[in-house]
Design a protein around this motif. Structure first.
Motif, PDB file in Angstrom:
ATOM      1  N   ILE A 248       0.838  -1.208   0.000  1.00 50.99           N
ATOM      2  CA  ILE A 248       0.000   0.000   0.000  1.00 50.99           C
ATOM      3  C   ILE A 248       0.869   1.253   0.000  1.00 50.99           C
ATOM      4  O   ILE A 248       0.595   2.216  -0.726  1.00 50.99           O
ATOM      5  N   LEU A 249       1.932   1.254   0.795  1.00 53.35           N
ATOM      6  CA  LEU A 249       2.833   2.405   0.821  1.00 53.35           C
ATOM      7  C   LEU A 249       3.483   2.631  -0.540  1.00 53.35           C
ATOM      8  O   LEU A 249       3.571   3.761  -1.027  1.00 53.35           O
ATOM      9  N   ARG A 250       3.912   1.542  -1.196  1.00 55.83           N
ATOM     10  CA  ARG A 250       4.551   1.702  -2.501  1.00 55.83           C
ATOM     11  C   ARG A 250       3.553   2.159  -3.563  1.00 55.83           C
ATOM     12  O   ARG A 250       3.872   2.995  -4.409  1.00 55.83           O
ATOM     13  N   CYS A 251       2.341   1.629  -3.514  1.00 53.71           N
ATOM     14  CA  CYS A 251       1.328   2.035  -4.497  1.00 53.71           C
ATOM     15  C   CYS A 251       0.908   3.491  -4.301  1.00 53.71           C
ATOM     16  O   CYS A 251       0.779   4.244  -5.266  1.00 53.71           O
ATOM     17  N   THR A 252       0.692   3.889  -3.051  1.00 56.56           N
ATOM     18  CA  THR A 252       0.272   5.275  -2.806  1.00 56.56           C
ATOM     19  C   THR A 252       1.412   6.254  -3.073  1.00 56.56           C
ATOM     20  O   THR A 252       1.166   7.411  -3.431  1.00 56.56           O
ATOM     21  N   ASP A 253       2.665   5.806  -2.921  1.00 58.76           N
ATOM     22  CA  ASP A 253       3.801   6.647  -3.290  1.00 58.76           C
ATOM     23  C   ASP A 253       3.754   6.994  -4.776  1.00 58.76           C
ATOM     24  O   ASP A 253       4.103   8.101  -5.182  1.00 58.76           O
ATOM     25  N   MET A 254       3.311   6.038  -5.594  1.00 54.86           N
ATOM     26  CA  MET A 254       3.330   6.199  -7.037  1.00 54.86           C
ATOM     27  C   MET A 254       2.035   6.778  -7.599  1.00 54.86           C
ATOM     28  O   MET A 254       2.017   7.336  -8.695  1.00 54.86           O
ATOM     29  N   ALA A 255       0.946   6.644  -6.858  1.00 60.07           N
ATOM     30  CA  ALA A 255      -0.369   7.054  -7.365  1.00 60.07           C
ATOM     31  C   ALA A 255      -0.498   8.571  -7.441  1.00 60.07           C
ATOM     32  O   ALA A 255      -0.041   9.287  -6.561  1.00 60.07           O
ATOM     33  N   LYS A 256      -1.128   9.045  -8.500  1.00 57.76           N
ATOM     34  CA  LYS A 256      -1.396  10.469  -8.652  1.00 57.76           C
ATOM     35  C   LYS A 256      -2.768  10.838  -8.096  1.00 57.76           C
ATOM     36  O   LYS A 256      -3.002  11.984  -7.716  1.00 57.76           O
ATOM     37  N   ASN A 257      -3.690   9.884  -8.068  1.00 55.57           N
ATOM     38  CA  ASN A 257      -5.054  10.162  -7.611  1.00 55.57           C
ATOM     39  C   ASN A 257      -5.515   9.012  -6.724  1.00 55.57           C
ATOM     40  O   ASN A 257      -5.729   7.890  -7.197  1.00 55.57           O
ATOM     41  N   ILE A 258      -5.637   9.279  -5.429  1.00 56.54           N
ATOM     42  CA  ILE A 258      -6.057   8.275  -4.442  1.00 56.54           C
ATOM     43  C   ILE A 258      -7.456   8.629  -3.966  1.00 56.54           C
ATOM     44  O   ILE A 258      -7.690   9.740  -3.494  1.00 56.54           O
ATOM     45  N   HIS A 259      -8.375   7.693  -4.084  1.00 51.75           N
ATOM     46  CA  HIS A 259      -9.783   7.975  -3.787  1.00 51.75           C
ATOM     47  C   HIS A 259     -10.291   7.091  -2.651  1.00 51.75           C
ATOM     48  O   HIS A 259     -10.102   5.868  -2.666  1.00 51.75           O
ATOM     49  N   HIS A 260     -10.935   7.720  -1.691  1.00 53.36           N
ATOM     50  CA  HIS A 260     -11.540   7.007  -0.565  1.00 53.36           C
ATOM     51  C   HIS A 260     -13.049   6.940  -0.764  1.00 53.36           C
ATOM     52  O   HIS A 260     -13.693   7.950  -1.049  1.00 53.36           O
ATOM     53  N   ILE A 261     -13.612   5.750  -0.616  1.00 50.27           N
ATOM     54  CA  ILE A 261     -15.065   5.570  -0.665  1.00 50.27           C
ATOM     55  C   ILE A 261     -15.556   5.431   0.776  1.00 50.27           C
ATOM     56  O   ILE A 261     -15.281   4.416   1.425  1.00 50.27           O
ATOM     57  N   PRO A 262     -16.260   6.427   1.302  1.00 59.39           N
ATOM     58  CA  PRO A 262     -16.658   6.379   2.720  1.00 59.39           C
ATOM     59  C   PRO A 262     -17.886   5.500   2.957  1.00 59.39           C
ATOM     60  O   PRO A 262     -18.918   5.938   3.449  1.00 59.39           O
ATOM     61  N   GLU A 263     -17.758   4.244   2.589  1.00 54.46           N
ATOM     62  CA  GLU A 263     -18.821   3.256   2.785  1.00 54.46           C
ATOM     63  C   GLU A 263     -18.195   1.993   3.370  1.00 54.46           C
ATOM     64  O   GLU A 263     -17.065   1.632   3.016  1.00 54.46           O
ATOM     65  N   ILE A 264     -18.927   1.309   4.251  1.00 50.54           N
ATOM     66  CA  ILE A 264     -18.428   0.082   4.873  1.00 50.54           C
ATOM     67  C   ILE A 264     -18.667  -1.058   3.892  1.00 50.54           C
ATOM     68  O   ILE A 264     -19.771  -1.594   3.780  1.00 50.54           O
ATOM     69  N   LEU A 265     -17.604  -1.431   3.185  1.00 55.00           N
ATOM     70  CA  LEU A 265     -17.728  -2.375   2.078  1.00 55.00           C
ATOM     71  C   LEU A 265     -16.890  -3.635   2.277  1.00 55.00           C
ATOM     72  O   LEU A 265     -16.869  -4.500   1.390  1.00 55.00           O
ATOM     73  N   TYR A 266     -16.242  -3.743   3.413  1.00 54.39           N
ATOM     74  CA  TYR A 266     -15.375  -4.905   3.681  1.00 54.39           C
ATOM     75  C   TYR A 266     -15.585  -5.336   5.123  1.00 54.39           C
ATOM     76  O   TYR A 266     -15.632  -4.499   6.027  1.00 54.39           O
TER      77      TYR A 266
END
Length: 608
Positions: A248-266
């Motif tokens: 997750i740290l490596r992916c978010t380091d590289m990502a330009k657009n990180i989106h949070h869905i504020p719904e309990i889905l897991y």
């Protein structure tokens, strides 16, 4: 009755493990926190919150212009048959149909598990199974599952967990609205072995760099563009136990657009062997998490020291001061002799860092005592007194003080603040020197040892409010947030450090906000300019502000306060309507302890 339900033999053993780990005092504090009843019980709230069958039916009918394909990667090892079937069923129940389930079976000796997986693969072409000759560990098994993926996005699902039926629908809807998203993550909760009893919701903020460095708050449900996951290099077995944190740290380091869905889905299933239920069971995982954060910081070129907190799975990142830049401490004052004396003496006693100056902005004092004290202070070459002769205006007074400041960094400090221990000053400065950070704020305590400020959330109480007000300082609050370094939309200027260059770029405090919300407004403008506002609980000071300052007790004060409220509502209308990105729409705006929002209107679980 609820207490008796929890007093199972397993829970008693679990309690004894925690007692040994924390010691008596800290164990009792944590036990007391856990045993307090929820203001809004989660079980009934979740049942009312979850999408109804009519909502799910509407989602199934929804046609998307761009039908993104999701590849769900599941590394499976010795999975109990019931859990395995329930996990697969939760994917098959998705209201969005363009998915594939890539299951890697790392249990070559388990014939029954192989039979069950073959049964599902034969019945549903979207379910693909690969049987390994040997168990390659979680990282290796997950990489095998990722290699099977053909979708636009890969999604991580543990072999014994459950997806909400609208999980992929919500992700697809987000991508339909913004095709530039690289990474998505959702809220989550925990579910008991029966798969029905839900508890401990993790209601997350939008992407929060400092919180991610304090704890893998993203965790589940994590979805990343497949091309980016491949560039990131997949999972690394060197971080076994925290391989998802590192990924997750490596992916978010590289990502330009990180989106949070504020719904309990897991829904993260708990049982005796799971980390979700027994964090002490996998101590090696926390050391791996520490190394993952260290590697992330090294990639970012950030010097810092990472250490484990007593609460397992949580970390402290300490940023050392670089060089010896001058810091200007600006303190407005009127007549307060003893409070100011305590403030100044505590600075001298606790600040080891030598390169600072103090600018006291005198505002129409009349007592002999204060001018005698000013004369005493003027003998110190690091302290200057400047005079503001107009009426009280907090913003104008501080802006005036900055004109006399020579420092590269500015520390705005109330005259009724007392520093308690060494290190707080260096904490704020080390953080504020980070290129992405514009403002740092402290944890403030009332004289009785309860919290006065632990970050500020937009919308609390109407415009903005402090978090965890009145909570005993030894407590850590919801998911330990009172004691974790994290980013907020705002912090209080009662103790707030800021880059001078940014202060000048923004034009300083808004002088139309003479008393209220001027610090909130400045922080929001810093955010708007692309800078982080960091809450640092390791900088902890005492604030002698009264808990009950009282109402605005004159027509003039009431009118002024209402005008400042209206100013904030007008300037920040869009943000107030959208909600604070560092908070969560499912949390209360009338409480300050991260309790559930009782009046939460669903509305987002349909196909609109």
């Amino acid at each position: 009755m609820e207490l008796l339900k929890k007093l199972k033999w397993y829970n008693v053993k679990k309690g004894l493990r925690y007692l040994k780990h924390f010691g008596v005092k800290e164990f009792l504090i944590r036990l007391q926190e856990r045993m307090e009843p929820e203001e809004v019980p989660y079980g009934p709230w979740y049942e009312a919150y979850r999408p109804k069958e009519t909502d799910l039916a509407a989602q199934r009918r929804k046609k998307f212009k761009h039908s993104c394909k999701f590849s769900i990667a599941v590394p499976a090892y010795e999975t109990p048959e019931t859990f395995l079937r329930e996990m697969i069923a939760s994917v098959q129940k998705q209201t969005y149909g363009n998915w594939e389930l890539c299951i890697v079976n790392a249990s070559p000796q388990n014939e029954r598990m192989k039979q069950v997986l073959e049964e599902y693969a034969a019945a549903d072409e979207r379910i693909r199974v690969k049987n390994l000759a040997e168990n390659k560990g979680i990282a290796g098994n997950t990489n095998e599952a990722l290699a099977m993926a053909s979708g636009d996005f890969v999604c991580l699902l543990d072999h014994d967990d459950l997806l909400a039926p609208n999980a992929l629908f919500e992700a697809a809807r987000s991508l339909e609205a913004d095709s530039s998203i690289d990474v998505l993550y959702t809220d989550e909760d925990k579910v008991e072995t029966d798969g029905r009893t839900h508890f401990k919701p993790n209601l997350k903020p939008d992407f929060n760099l400092d919180l991610l460095r304090s704890n893998n708050y993203i965790c589940h449900f994590f979805m990343v563009r497949r091309a980016l996951a491949e560039r990131a290099g997949g999972f690394d077995g060197a971080y076994e136990g925290a391989q998802d944190y590192d990924f997750i740290l490596r992916c978010t380091d590289m990502a330009k657009n990180i989106h949070h869905i504020p719904e309990i889905l897991y829904h993260w299933r708990t049982h005796a062997a799971s980390t979700a239920d027994n964090p002490i069971s996998k101590m090696y995982a926390y050391e791996a998490g520490k190394r993952a954060i260290e590697a992330h910081l090294e990639r970012r070129g950030q010097a810092a020291e990472v250490s484990l907190k007593k609460d397992l799975g949580f970390y402290r990142v300490k940023y050392p001061v670089q060089g010896k830049p001058l810091v200007s401490i600006i303190i407005p004052n009127k007549d307060e002799t003893e409070a100011l004396r305590l403030c100044i003496e505590s600075i001298k006693k606790t600040v080891v860092y030598e390169n600072y100056e103090i600018i006291i902005v005198e505002n129409n004092s009349s007592s002999r005592e204060i001018f005698a004290y000013y004369k005493e202070l003027s003998e110190d070459a690091r302290i200057r007194i400047v005079r503001w002769k107009d009426a009280f205006n907090y913003s104008a007074i501080n802006n005036y003080g900055v004109k006399y400041a020579k420092g590269e960094f500015l520390l705005f400090l109330n005259n009724d603040i007392e520093a308690l221990e060494t290190g707080w000053f260096e904490e704020l400065l080390g953080n504020c020197q980070r290129p992405e950070v514009g403002i740092t704020g402290a944890k403030l305590l009332y004289p009785d040892g309860t919290i006065q400020h632990a970050g500020t959330v937009i919308g609390i109480g109407g415009i903005a409010g402090h978090m965890f007000v009145g909570m005993p300082a030894e407590r850590s609050g919801y998911l330990h947030k009172a004691s974790l370094q994290m980013d907020y939309s705002a912090v209080t200027a009662a103790c707030m450090m800021m880059k001078r260059s940014l202060f000048e770029r923004l034009g300083g405090f808004e002088e139309r906000l003479s008393v209220a919300f001027n610090d909130v407004d400045l922080c929001l403008r810093a955010n708007e300019a692309g800078f982080l506002v960091v809450y640092d609980p390791y900088a902890c000071l005492r604030h002698y502000e009264s808990k009950s300052r009282g109402a605005e007790d004159s027509p003039e004060k009431v009118r002024r306060f209402q005008e400042e409220i209206e100013f904030m509502r007008t300037r920040w209308e869009k943000l107030l309507k959208a909600g604070d990105p560092y908070y969560n729409k499912n949390l209360s705006l009338s409480k300050w302890n991260y309790s559930l929002r009782a009046d939460r209107k669903k509305g987002r679980n349909t196909n609109d």
